[in-house]
Scaffold this active site. Structure first.
Site, PDB file in Angstrom:
ATOM      1  N   CYS A  97      41.010  35.507  33.301  1.00 52.03           N
ATOM      2  CA  CYS A  97      40.621  36.376  34.419  1.00 52.03           C
ATOM      3  C   CYS A  97      39.651  35.701  35.384  1.00 52.03           C
ATOM      4  O   CYS A  97      39.364  36.251  36.446  1.00 52.03           O
ATOM      5  CB  CYS A  97      40.014  37.667  33.897  1.00 52.03           C
ATOM      6  N   HIS A 341      43.954  44.847  39.018  1.00 52.66           N
ATOM      7  CA  HIS A 341      43.466  43.579  38.490  1.00 52.66           C
ATOM      8  C   HIS A 341      44.642  42.631  38.248  1.00 52.66           C
ATOM      9  O   HIS A 341      45.206  42.585  37.156  1.00 52.66           O
ATOM     10  CB  HIS A 341      42.723  43.870  37.189  1.00 52.66           C
TER      11      HIS A 341
END
Length: 389
Positions: A97, A341
């Site tokens: 991430c 996301h």
């Protein structure tokens, strides 16, 4: 920057920043491949950079973060699809991430090493078209974040554990998710996303920010723990998403009068794999210590909001949230809880957001912005930028 020259005087500056709309997996961008999404963002970014500079600066590399793509060097494929010259190489990086922000830092490292060519950097993710991974044991959802003998929690259960360890209630998590949606809806309606977006076909806006209420959020059931013990829900967690975000960096010697965000420091650190969501705490602390800058001096903070519980745990640890309030500097136009996301892109989305909040919004030279993300496996990344004009 770790292992690089001191960047408090800056050697690399972001002069352009764009992103695609962000869409929930399986929805408006479901037919767009990861390289296709990246190509749209790259094309818009390089065009903006050349307009800002008023001339055509040589392009040295394209560096993109990606977590779950098909392989084949997404950055190279996207670069060619964007019409970038075949002589320009491409590199794809995977720091989960944090990949999109890591790619920006790699580009800055190349410039710090002496290159005078512009770099395009960022990240892309198409969860909708990501391949199923298969090993001898059959298909599996994800690769390990840590080897046997180490804790290796999924990020959702890790967020639930942080809620317990930090005493973060369901009510606090829902309130933070409501904040993210409300701010993103307000930003969209005010047109604050317009200049950073590059349309993908007919998709010209994010599908995520929604008019939420406490009553709506209260209806969601816990996902990672049963019954009354669970507090992390789909409502106070990010949505798995598709999207891309990229920036253009140039050496200060090539910037001319183009306004931008000068990178003045960064930190990438490891932490206990059992608590991967806390990685930004240690990255921020390391960055501020090495730069000699107080968090009080930072005007804008962008953190990848993977889960409300995880975000609140980080913010409370660094002094940006209390039991009753979150600092207004944090994700002022909402964050991943509202927008979604796209894993490999989200760190770069944070830099695009800082560019809009500080450069496009006309903040004065010297204004500081911070971008940070947690990383699976127990890591954190943070970068500090200063407005230059």
């Amino acid at each position: 920057m770790n292992g690089c020259p001191d960047l408090r005087d800056s050697v690399a500056t972001v002069i352009a920043a764009r992103r695609t709309p962000i869409a929930t997996i399986g929805q408006r961008l479901a037919d767009s491949t990861v390289d296709g999404l990246a190509a749209v963002s790259l094309g818009a970014t390089v065009a903006d950079a050349r307009r800002s500079l008023g001339r055509d600066v040589p392009l040295g590399d394209v560096i993109l973060g990606n977590c779950m793509g098909p392989g084949g060097n997404t950055a190279r494929v996207a670069s060619l699809a964007a019409g970038i010259d075949v002589a320009v190489p491409g590199m794809t990086v995977d720091r989960q991430c944090g990949s999109g922000l890591a790619a920006v830092l790699v580009a800055a490292e190349q410039i710090a090493a002496g290159s005078r060519a512009m770099r395009l950097a960022g990240g892309a993710e198409s969860a909708s078209t990501a391949p199923t991974r298969v090993a001898s044991r059959g298909a599996y959802a994800r690769a390990a974040f840590a080897p046997d003998g180490f804790p290796d929690p999924d990020m959702g259960p890790a967020a639930e554990a942080l809620a317990v360890s930090h005493g973060i209630t369901r009510q606090a998590q829902d309130a933070y998710a409501l904040r993210s949606h409300a701010r993103a809806v307000a930003a969209r309606e005010a047109g604050r996303f317009a200049d950073e977006l590059a349309a993908v076909g007919d998709a010209a806006s994010d599908d995520g920010p929604r008019a939420m209420s406490r009553a709506v959020l209260a209806r969601f059931a816990p996902v990672f723990a049963s019954g009354a013990d669970g507090t992390v829900t789909a409502g106070n967690s990010c949505r798995v998403s598709d999207g891309a975000a990229t920036v253009a960096l140039v050496p200060d010697s090539e910037r001319g009068v183009a306004p931008g965000l000068a990178l003045i420091g960064s930190a990438t650190v490891g932490c206990d794999p059992a608590t991967p969501g806390l990685g930004p705490v240690f990255a921020i602390e390391s960055l501020l210590a090495s730069s000699g800058i107080s968090l009080d001096a930072v005007e804008a903070v962008e953190i990848v909001e993977a889960f409300a519980a995880q975000t609140l745990a980080v913010l409370s640890e660094v002094g940006l949230a209390s039991e009753f309030a979150v600092d207004d500097r944090v994700c002022a136009d909402g964050g991943a809880l509202a927008l979604g996301h796209p894993w490999g892109a989200s760190g770069a989305v944070s830099v695009v957001r800082l560019f809009s909040r500080l450069v496009r919004a006309g903040r004065p030279a010297g204004t500081l912005g911070l971008a940070t993300a947690a990383i699976g496996g127990g890591m954190g990344v943070a970068a500090l930028f200063r407005v230059v004009r």
